[in-house]
Motif scaffolding. Sequence first.
Motif, mmCIF file in Angstrom:
data_model
loop_
_atom_site.group_PDB
_atom_site.id
_atom_site.type_symbol
_atom_site.label_atom_id
_atom_site.label_comp_id
_atom_site.label_asym_id
_atom_site.label_seq_id
_atom_site.Cartn_x
_atom_site.Cartn_y
_atom_site.Cartn_z
ATOM 1 N N CYS A 37 -6.978 25.059 17.291
ATOM 2 C CA CYS A 37 -7.062 25.207 15.830
ATOM 3 C C CYS A 37 -7.074 26.692 15.485
ATOM 4 N N HIS A 38 -7.427 27.011 14.271
ATOM 5 C CA HIS A 38 -7.365 28.418 13.844
ATOM 6 C C HIS A 38 -8.620 29.193 14.197
ATOM 7 N N ALA A 39 -9.751 28.498 14.206
ATOM 8 C CA ALA A 39 -11.036 29.186 14.415
ATOM 9 C C ALA A 39 -11.493 29.138 15.869
ATOM 10 N N MET A 40 -10.611 28.738 16.781
ATOM 11 C CA MET A 40 -11.003 28.667 18.194
ATOM 12 C C MET A 40 -10.902 30.034 18.857
ATOM 13 N N VAL A 41 -11.907 30.355 19.679
ATOM 14 C CA VAL A 41 -11.789 31.470 20.613
ATOM 15 C C VAL A 41 -11.942 30.902 22.017
ATOM 16 N N HIS A 42 -10.879 30.955 22.781
ATOM 17 C CA HIS A 42 -10.952 30.637 24.195
ATOM 18 C C HIS A 42 -10.700 31.962 24.906
ATOM 19 N N GLY A 43 -11.783 32.683 25.072
ATOM 20 C CA GLY A 43 -11.726 34.040 25.598
ATOM 21 C C GLY A 43 -13.159 34.513 25.691
ATOM 22 N N GLY A 44 -13.339 35.745 26.069
ATOM 23 C CA GLY A 44 -14.702 36.264 26.155
ATOM 24 C C GLY A 44 -14.726 37.527 26.979
ATOM 25 N N PRO A 45 -15.899 38.175 27.011
ATOM 26 C CA PRO A 45 -16.046 39.435 27.752
ATOM 27 C C PRO A 45 -15.704 39.288 29.238
ATOM 28 N N PHE A 46 -15.286 40.378 29.827
ATOM 29 C CA PHE A 46 -15.000 40.450 31.252
ATOM 30 C C PHE A 46 -16.218 39.981 32.056
ATOM 31 N N PRO A 47 -16.060 39.208 33.107
ATOM 32 C CA PRO A 47 -14.802 38.813 33.757
ATOM 33 C C PRO A 47 -14.276 37.430 33.344
ATOM 34 N N SER A 48 -14.782 36.877 32.241
ATOM 35 C CA SER A 48 -14.199 35.585 31.843
ATOM 36 C C SER A 48 -12.741 35.800 31.460
ATOM 37 N N THR A 49 -12.442 36.945 30.873
ATOM 38 C CA THR A 49 -11.053 37.349 30.648
ATOM 39 C C THR A 49 -10.959 38.846 30.908
ATOM 40 N N THR A 50 -9.724 39.344 30.940
ATOM 41 C CA THR A 50 -9.534 40.792 31.067
ATOM 42 C C THR A 50 -9.512 41.473 29.702
ATOM 43 N N ASP A 51 -9.522 40.705 28.621
ATOM 44 C CA ASP A 51 -9.416 41.316 27.297
ATOM 45 C C ASP A 51 -10.138 40.479 26.256
ATOM 46 N N PRO A 52 -11.397 40.833 25.968
ATOM 47 C CA PRO A 52 -12.181 40.013 25.041
ATOM 48 C C PRO A 52 -11.734 40.130 23.593
ATOM 49 N N ARG A 53 -10.748 40.965 23.321
ATOM 50 C CA ARG A 53 -10.295 41.135 21.941
ATOM 51 C C ARG A 53 -9.338 40.033 21.516
ATOM 52 N N SER A 54 -9.256 38.950 22.315
ATOM 53 C CA SER A 54 -8.221 37.968 22.033
ATOM 54 C C SER A 54 -8.662 36.583 22.468
ATOM 55 N N THR A 55 -7.825 35.617 22.190
ATOM 56 C CA THR A 55 -8.042 34.244 22.618
ATOM 57 C C THR A 55 -6.739 33.712 23.190
ATOM 58 N N SER A 56 -6.843 32.776 24.144
ATOM 59 C CA SER A 56 -5.607 32.174 24.660
ATOM 60 C C SER A 56 -5.387 30.779 24.097
ATOM 61 N N VAL A 57 -6.298 30.282 23.300
ATOM 62 C CA VAL A 57 -6.119 28.992 22.614
ATOM 63 C C VAL A 57 -6.335 29.217 21.129
ATOM 64 N N GLY A 58 -5.534 28.541 20.317
ATOM 65 C CA GLY A 58 -5.686 28.647 18.876
ATOM 66 C C GLY A 58 -4.707 29.639 18.286
ATOM 67 N N SER A 59 -4.599 29.624 16.968
ATOM 68 C CA SER A 59 -3.522 30.391 16.336
ATOM 69 C C SER A 59 -3.722 31.892 16.418
ATOM 70 N N LEU A 60 -4.949 32.340 16.625
ATOM 71 C CA LEU A 60 -5.193 33.782 16.740
ATOM 72 C C LEU A 60 -4.527 34.364 17.995
ATOM 73 N N ALA A 61 -4.134 33.488 18.933
ATOM 74 C CA ALA A 61 -3.506 33.931 20.180
ATOM 75 C C ALA A 61 -2.200 34.694 19.934
#
Lengths: 509, 509
Positions: free
Chosen positions: A443-467
């Motif tokens: 959806c639009h308000a989803m963040v599938h991301g997070g601070p290192f080391p869950s991802t290499t770039d917490p400024r983004s999400t890999s799920v949802g329209s913000l991707a």
Amino acid sequence: MTEFRSVAAASGEAYGDAFAVHGPEDVAKACAAAAAAFDTYRATDRETRAAFLERIADEIQALGEPLFEAYMTESGLPRGRAEGECGRTCGQLRMFAGVVRKGQWLQMRIDPAMPDRAPLPRPDLRLRMIPVGPVAVFGASNFPLAFSTAGGDTASALAAGCPVVVKGHPAHPITGSMIAQAISKAVADSGLPEGVFQHLVGPSNELGAALVQNPNIMAVGFTGSRAGGLALTKLAQAREVPIPVYAEMSAVNPVLLLPEALKARGEALGNAFVGSLCMSAGQFCTNPGLVLAIEGEGLDAFLAAAGGAVSEAKPQTMLTTGIAAAYAKGVEKLSAAPGIEQVAKGEEGTRTTGGAVLFKATAEQFLADKALGEEVFGASSVVVVCKDEAELKTVLEGLEGQLTATLHMDEADEALASRVLPVLERKVGRILANGWPTGVEVCHAMVHGGPFPSTTDPRSTSVGSLAIDRFLRPVSYQNLAQGLLPPELRDDAKGDGAPRLIDGTLTLN
Amino acid sequence: MTEFRSVAAASGEAYGDAFAVHGPEDVAKACAAAAAAFDTYRATDRETRAAFLERIADEIQALGEPLFEAYMTESGLPRGRAEGECGRTCGQLRMFAGVVRKGQWLQMRIDPAMPDRAPLPRPDLRLRMIPVGPVAVFGASNFPLAFSTAGGDTASALAAGCPVVVKGHPAHPITGSMIAQAISKAVADSGLPEGVFQHLVGPSNELGAALVQNPNIMAVGFTGSRAGGLALTKLAQAREVPIPVYAEMSAVNPVLLLPEALKARGEALGNAFVGSLCMSAGQFCTNPGLVLAIEGEGLDAFLAAAGGAVSEAKPQTMLTTGIAAAYAKGVEKLSAAPGIEQVAKGEEGTRTTGGAVLFKATAEQFLADKALGEEVFGASSVVVVCKDEAELKTVLEGLEGQLTATLHMDEADEALASRVLPVLERKVGRILANGWPTGVEVCHAMVHGGPFPSTTDPRSTSVGSLAIDRFLRPVSYQNLAQGLLPPELRDDAKGDGAPRLIDGTLTLN
């Protein structure tokens, strides 16, 4: 090696016809074609690009039963997952079509000229986002559709206007190739250059390395192991022109059982927890691998129920024999950790399956041994027993970056929850209450991301329209004649439905 | 070394009182204080934070004449620059105050729950941006106010809700310390924790390295040399938790003189070009260090005029003796490049000044020698003479990433301009027509950034209101009770003037 074969997850045996392995020359050719297609593809208008994304969804849906067969055989995941994931994948493409049409992603800004301003006139300045260039996508093994060839990375990169070169996951080459053909048909039927989408297959890491190192690639999307994500990031940073890698890697997704909720429904929580833990053999990025609670009767009830459910859990087919072996090894390592206690263990896994297991440790032990906080990919979890709120907070402050944190709580827990929330916000990308982290809404308000080391770039999400924002960068145009401006930044484009920030004020169209 | 002194740019001699040099312990203390202040500072409401930014501007403006004196003495830049830059710095802080109040930077998104959706209900999901954490800022030597202690990096990081630790530039420690005191006064008068802003001084690279390596620092803003930016980036990537470095480094900012414009006003363009080239001794990130044109009479007229103006240019005080020496060395290296021709040279510089110089090379020579495309920080530029459009395009495609590209053009050049625009978009952050790249407007539609190596992150800008995005990351809240949600995401916050994307549709407040 010049060819390789798929493997059926349940049997561990070869499955289907052999695939020709792509080599360095194929990588170079694919990346050159992607670069050649870039200016044409990014110049498509919003309607053309949106319709293209919808056409991909249509083509994927038309694959039907043979796709599900391949998916189930290659991944060992059940029909429900195959059908659900196919729907999710197509829904995701259609969501991005809607996003492309609405045009907010262009982030248009117009600061009109002020010719009479003193001491200096202000020029006319207009800004829009443009796509970064060809994107390399590495699919995940655990979502052969929604996080793979036509998954969220591909959908968001195509939506942004970036050609995509996919390195197909070797755990599901047949599924991946069927999807790739569907996308390529949509490319052709939309009159777009072939280079807009390409698919490379092969089991070696060298293939992926060559892709990331190719100078035509301008960004990378990856979902998988920490080792894999970090290796690609290192390669990307060592390039003559370094590029961003959006790697979604690993997490243990702490679940906090707050005292009042635990007191009211420890047993129910224990059963529901094991449902989330064992879903798809625990092979989710958001699997609840860590439970945090303050000691007491509620926690005892939780442990009794969860332990009982884990004991009764049957082993499930894992995605690959390699993953099953890594899981068994991870469980063995945890079991051997000093001070850890095994609460319960389900029936033992095999060469192709994994069984559930639940551990327990005191906060003191957990803080003393970093290994207890490391992800074991599969249905394994550690319950950390804290003496009090202070110890709970110490454990939280010591956690690595995570995709999610979950609060199980009642109204009477709100004061405690509000005290831990600032810590959780610093540690994770998504905070949820009274649910389970598995199940990531597109959806639009989803963040599938997070601070290192869950991802290499917490400024983004890999799920949802913000991707989509991951694959865009801003360009500013100063005093350009109307005819030279991008169409959407011209004066006559106002009213096209896309929002614009005009002299700092947001206008809707 | 335990103390150091400022140096007057014009004399190269020590100036003012000695400064105590900050060491590793000061870095650790400052970063711990910043981390401790983070949760408090980021929880400030928009009005409080905006008023704080305005108060900083007021305090800086109140510094008055002593600030200008220090600025001029330390930098060698004239009074007009001092006054203009002070206004720009304060205006920038006030612009961010306005941005903070409007709340678009929160990028709020709300996807309401769908309890009756089949097969699964949709949870309530809400997203906002939160600040990334304490930010380290490295000021630039060439803008002692607007790109330094209270410059764009500091202003945008504070606007985002990040505490800031500045490593003051050793070329203007007195100016920097005056500004730091003004900010700290605003912090205290606003009732904020001291750790919201801190200022470290010292001439060594070790000080900056320790700052970037401190685990409490979550992002870095830098404006300066390529070597400096890359060194900090390397340190940031090697951390246990890698962090983003926004380094704005170097560019030659190609100026394209299109044939019809050149034919119509080659001489006028030549004179105006030298005006831009020599402004502030050429010490701008956006200095026009590369001119591209197709051979012909128009270009001859341009070269004659520009050459004449350069010959008459007087040497100007440079920011430091180190910069003057590096400039002289860069010019010497360019002069010695095979095939390059010196069009004109102004009066020779000294230990503290730099003279202007204009070179010429054929496209063939330029393509053969990468050194001709490297930045020489100062009033030096290379005119590249192309045989035809094809050769011009080849030169453009071969360029590194740049901050800006400029088109001088008439209406009759539009067809050619539209053919080169897609190439320029891939290479630069800002494209301007019939102006000069020096003079970067602080506004909403500005991009002062661009592909590597002009910056380390082309997804952002270091000037203009979009710069706030560099220090934010998204967090998603799922099914949280109203009382636990951040105030701006609660149902009762609607109507507060900040835009929200509700179920994919943008609403203004």
